[in-house]
Design a protein around this motif. Structure first.
Motif, PDB file in Angstrom:
ATOM      1  N   LEU A   1      13.827  -7.262  -9.111  1.00 11.15           N
ATOM      2  CA  LEU A   1      13.203  -8.346  -8.356  1.00 11.15           C
ATOM      3  C   LEU A   1      11.838  -7.934  -7.804  1.00 11.15           C
ATOM      4  O   LEU A   1      10.881  -8.711  -7.821  1.00 11.15           O
ATOM      5  N   LEU A   2      11.752  -6.697  -7.313  1.00 16.86           N
ATOM      6  CA  LEU A   2      10.478  -6.207  -6.793  1.00 16.86           C
ATOM      7  C   LEU A   2       9.428  -6.153  -7.905  1.00 16.86           C
ATOM      8  O   LEU A   2       8.266  -6.532  -7.706  1.00 16.86           O
ATOM      9  N   LEU A   3       9.853  -5.706  -9.079  1.00 16.24           N
ATOM     10  CA  LEU A   3       8.937  -5.631 -10.213  1.00 16.24           C
ATOM     11  C   LEU A   3       8.475  -7.028 -10.623  1.00 16.24           C
ATOM     12  O   LEU A   3       7.291  -7.266 -10.880  1.00 16.24           O
ATOM     13  N   GLN A   4       9.438  -7.952 -10.634  1.00 16.80           N
ATOM     14  CA  GLN A   4       9.134  -9.336 -10.986  1.00 16.80           C
ATOM     15  C   GLN A   4       8.183  -9.973  -9.969  1.00 16.80           C
ATOM     16  O   GLN A   4       7.357 -10.823 -10.327  1.00 16.80           O
ATOM     17  N   SER A   5       8.271  -9.546  -8.714  1.00 10.71           N
ATOM     18  CA  SER A   5       7.434 -10.102  -7.645  1.00 10.71           C
ATOM     19  C   SER A   5       6.085  -9.401  -7.548  1.00 10.71           C
ATOM     20  O   SER A   5       5.307  -9.699  -6.640  1.00 10.71           O
ATOM     21  N   GLY A   6       5.822  -8.461  -8.436  1.00 12.14           N
ATOM     22  CA  GLY A   6       4.536  -7.766  -8.427  1.00 12.14           C
ATOM     23  C   GLY A   6       4.470  -6.573  -7.502  1.00 12.14           C
ATOM     24  O   GLY A   6       3.398  -5.982  -7.330  1.00 12.14           O
ATOM     25  N   ARG A   7       5.598  -6.214  -6.926  1.00 16.77           N
ATOM     26  CA  ARG A   7       5.624  -5.059  -6.013  1.00 16.77           C
ATOM     27  C   ARG A   7       6.054  -3.825  -6.795  1.00 16.77           C
ATOM     28  O   ARG A   7       7.137  -3.262  -6.598  1.00 16.77           O
ATOM     29  N   GLN A   8       5.174  -3.383  -7.695  1.00 16.11           N
ATOM     30  CA  GLN A   8       5.537  -2.333  -8.643  1.00 16.11           C
ATOM     31  C   GLN A   8       5.791  -0.995  -7.960  1.00 16.11           C
ATOM     32  O   GLN A   8       6.707  -0.266  -8.332  1.00 16.11           O
ATOM     33  N   ALA A   9       4.980  -0.656  -6.951  1.00 19.14           N
ATOM     34  CA  ALA A   9       5.148   0.636  -6.275  1.00 19.14           C
ATOM     35  C   ALA A   9       6.531   0.737  -5.634  1.00 19.14           C
ATOM     36  O   ALA A   9       7.211   1.778  -5.742  1.00 19.14           O
ATOM     37  N   ASP A  10       6.959  -0.351  -4.950  1.00 22.22           N
ATOM     38  CA  ASP A  10       8.289  -0.348  -4.321  1.00 22.22           C
ATOM     39  C   ASP A  10       9.378  -0.256  -5.378  1.00 22.22           C
ATOM     40  O   ASP A  10      10.366   0.480  -5.216  1.00 22.22           O
ATOM     41  N   ALA A  11       9.203  -1.018  -6.471  1.00 15.74           N
ATOM     42  CA  ALA A  11      10.194  -0.987  -7.542  1.00 15.74           C
ATOM     43  C   ALA A  11      10.274   0.405  -8.151  1.00 15.74           C
ATOM     44  O   ALA A  11      11.368   0.927  -8.427  1.00 15.74           O
ATOM     45  N   GLU A  12       9.119   1.016  -8.361  1.00  8.59           N
ATOM     46  CA  GLU A  12       9.077   2.344  -8.986  1.00  8.59           C
ATOM     47  C   GLU A  12       9.803   3.385  -8.147  1.00  8.59           C
ATOM     48  O   GLU A  12      10.490   4.269  -8.673  1.00  8.59           O
ATOM     49  N   GLN A  13       9.663   3.280  -6.840  1.00  7.64           N
ATOM     50  CA  GLN A  13      10.340   4.235  -5.954  1.00  7.64           C
ATOM     51  C   GLN A  13      11.855   4.120  -6.072  1.00  7.64           C
ATOM     52  O   GLN A  13      12.563   5.128  -6.137  1.00  7.64           O
ATOM     53  N   HIS A  14      12.351   2.883  -6.131  1.00  5.34           N
ATOM     54  CA  HIS A  14      13.794   2.684  -6.287  1.00  5.34           C
ATOM     55  C   HIS A  14      14.281   3.233  -7.632  1.00  5.34           C
ATOM     56  O   HIS A  14      15.341   3.863  -7.703  1.00  5.34           O
ATOM     57  N   VAL A  15      13.516   2.976  -8.687  1.00  2.00           N
ATOM     58  CA  VAL A  15      13.909   3.468 -10.013  1.00  2.00           C
ATOM     59  C   VAL A  15      13.952   4.983 -10.021  1.00  2.00           C
ATOM     60  O   VAL A  15      14.895   5.598 -10.535  1.00  2.00           O
ATOM     61  N   THR A  16      12.917   5.625  -9.452  1.00  4.75           N
ATOM     62  CA  THR A  16      12.861   7.096  -9.412  1.00  4.75           C
ATOM     63  C   THR A  16      14.055   7.662  -8.654  1.00  4.75           C
ATOM     64  O   THR A  16      14.685   8.644  -9.086  1.00  4.75           O
TER      65      THR A  16
END
Length: 578
Positions: free
Chosen positions: A92-107
């Motif tokens: 959802l974060l990635l879809q909303s354009g919040r890539q940095a937040d999404a990337e942290q969760h993935v890592t």
């Protein structure tokens, strides 16, 4: 520890019902969150993780992604081991354009020991796609190398790897990677990727081998058949391309894409009747329920001027897909059959503000024009050009109306702003030339027609018109002859063009050739007053006085505009200027 709700959801819901007041028993978890918290983070953090998850899923169903993000964020903060919600949150974060937040969760998730193999693959590929999105191609390739060492036949990873190599023009490396993938497991998708890379490398022979191998693995692949036919076309082997498509259709008659490609190939060769047969077979194979097939078939019938079949086909299309576009096609076929009243009713029912609205109004204006309702037609078209000042089709018809009303100066003034438009329709230029000709402003005629001919060297009407204009003035007669002969190459034997050529010879003083040419013109067209007036003038110059008088009388009988001049010619012969 969070656990994904399964059958225990029922117990949770029962507990919620027992603890809630009676008025909230029918409300969703999302509604309860909204009422109790008014988006207060403190209140959200007090909620149970199971409740937060249910509320987030309700929010997703309702399309409220921002609320879902808030709920899932609270959930993973309360329970860092909640894997499924965290994966959802990252997406959802990635879809909303919040890539940095999404990337942290993935890592963070990638080091979670409780991840399943499938979840790890999904997250790893997401991480790699993020690197690609940030243009960190070398790092993405390094991650892919590590990923593919243990999963050499992973389709999605190989696709990403191949795309990166191809975009960097590292085709040899991309092909080597595909060889490794195929060695691990020969999937049809790998053969397709290999063929695409080989085509990019212009290795048609090797691409053909890959595609044939793909068809062995997946015989019903219309993509492979289409690509094989495309290779044959690149090699100028149209017959071979056609055979490939026909053979595929013989085995898979319901393959709509193949029918479209084969139909287009036949159309490019002007084999309309054969294309119709292909689409007829496709209609039968689809059970008559494929809108794309019906639309294409109807258009082919229309192009073939089989308007009855076009009407029948578009009628089926309207029943199947009752859209304004379908209705428009149906109405055009009715109009071609001269069923103008019914066509008018359908055009009028099309939403004027919809995508087909302006086209329908232009067709209605055309019907008005045919019915002699010039003011009504003009009003429709003026409304269109007010909203679309450069609508060429509307302006083209407007100039036709103004010419019919003999408003020649209006044609010239109203279309003047269009002259700077590179997409100006040649008919508008042609109509401007007609207006200039009526005003005897021959420089304007020449300017407009020269512009048409420069862009469309085979525009026969413009070629003939300009040649005839020179003949009227008695200038540039050699050029006039050349122009009209070019027009006759496009339309051999055209009576009007021959009349123009005869008048050029007349102006040159070659009366014998003028007479020979004018007789040929009259064999084609025998009811034109101007042509008989020309014929009389030419006969007179050839010393055939009585036949000349008969020709002039014929022009009068055909309601010539030069009635008085012709009477004088019959009585006294042509004036000295002729």
């Amino acid at each position: 520890m969070f656990r994904t709700p399964g059958i225990s959801i029922l117990a949770i819901l029962c507990a919620l019902v027992l603890s809630a007041c009676g008025s909230s028993m029918q409300k969703t978890a999302t509604e309860q969150v909204s009422e109790k918290t008014s988006s207060s983070r403190a209140d959200i953090m007090q909620m149970d993780t199971q409740f937060l998850y249910l509320a987030s899923q309700d929010a997703l169903k309702e399309g409220d992604h921002q609320l879902a993000i808030e709920l899932l964020s609270a959930l993973v903060e309360k329970d860092a081991t909640a894997i499924t919600p965290r994966i959802q949150l990252a997406a959802l974060l990635l879809q909303s354009g919040r890539q940095a937040d999404a990337e942290q969760h993935v890592t963070d998730l990638l080091v979670e020991p409780a991840l399943s193999a499938e979840q790890f693959e999904q997250l790893k590929l997401t991480q790699i796609k993020m690197l690609v999105a940030k243009n960190k191609m070398d790092l993405a390739l390094t991650e892919l190398d590590g990923f593919l060492k243990t999963r050499p036949a992973h389709l999605a990873a190989r696709e990403i790897q191949a795309r990166i190599f191809a975009n960097q023009d590292r085709l040899d490396e991309a092909l080597t990677a595909m060889d490794a993938a195929i060695a691990a497991e020969e999937l049809p998708e790998f053969r397709l990727l290999q063929a695409q890379l080989l085509l990019k490398n212009n290795d048609l022979m090797a691409a053909r081998v890959s595609l044939r191998r793909m068809l062995k693995l997946e015989p019903a692949s219309d993509t492979a058949a289409i690509m094989l036919s495309g290779i044959a076309l690149k090699e100028n082997k149209a017959d071979q391309a056609e055979d490939i498509l026909r053979q595929f259709l013989a085995n898979y008659p319901e393959a709509v894409r193949i029918s479209h490609v084969l139909g287009q190939l036949l159309l490019e060769q002007n084999r309309i009747a054969e294309a119709i047969l292909i689409y007829r077979d496709a209609e039968v194979a689809s059970g008559g329920g494929n809108p794309d097939i019906l639309r294409s078939l109807g258009m082919l019938y229309f192009r073939h001027q089989d308007f009855g079949k076009a009407e029948e086909t578009f009628s089926k299309l309207v029943e199947l897909v009752p859209t304004d576009q379908s209705r428009f096609y149906y109405a055009t076929s009715l109009e071609a059959l001269l069923k103008t009243q019914k066509a008018r009713e359908i055009y009028a029912a099309i939403d004027i503000n919809g995508p087909m609205g302006r086209d329908a109004q232009i067709r209605l204006a055309g019907i008005d024009f045919g019915d002699g309702k010039l003011n009504q037609a003009e009003a429709r078209l003026l409304h269109i050009v007010k909203e679309q000042p450069e609508n060429m089709e509307a302006f083209m018809m407007l100039t036709g109306i103004w010419l019919a009303q003999k408003q020649f100066k209006k044609v010239i003034s109203k279309t003047l702003p269009l002259l700077a438009n590179n997409k100006l329709h040649p008919q508008i230029l042609f109509n401007r030339a007609v207006a200039y000709e009526h005003l005897k402003q021959y420089e304007g005629v020449e300017a407009m027609l020269t512009r048409v001919i420069t862009k469309f060297p085979k525009h026969s009407e413009a070629l003939n018109f300009l040649g005839y204009t020179y003949a009227i003035q008695g200038i540039n007669l050699n050029k006039a002859e050349s122009l009209i002969k070019r027009a006759l190459q496009k339309k051999p034997g055209d009576g009007y063009y021959l009349d123009s050529l005869a008048w050029v010879y007349f102006r040159m003083g070659n009366y014998a050739k003028a007479l020979e040419t004018q007789k040929m013109a009259l064999q084609s067209i025998s009811d034109d007053a101007v042509m008989f007036e020309h014929y009389g003038d030419i006969l007179w110059k050839n010393g055939e006085f009585d036949p000349a008088r008969k020709a002039w009388q014929k022009a009068i009988d055909l309601d010539s505009e030069n009635h008085n001049d012709l009477k004088n010619k019959i009585a006294d012969g042509p004036g000295l200027n002729q």
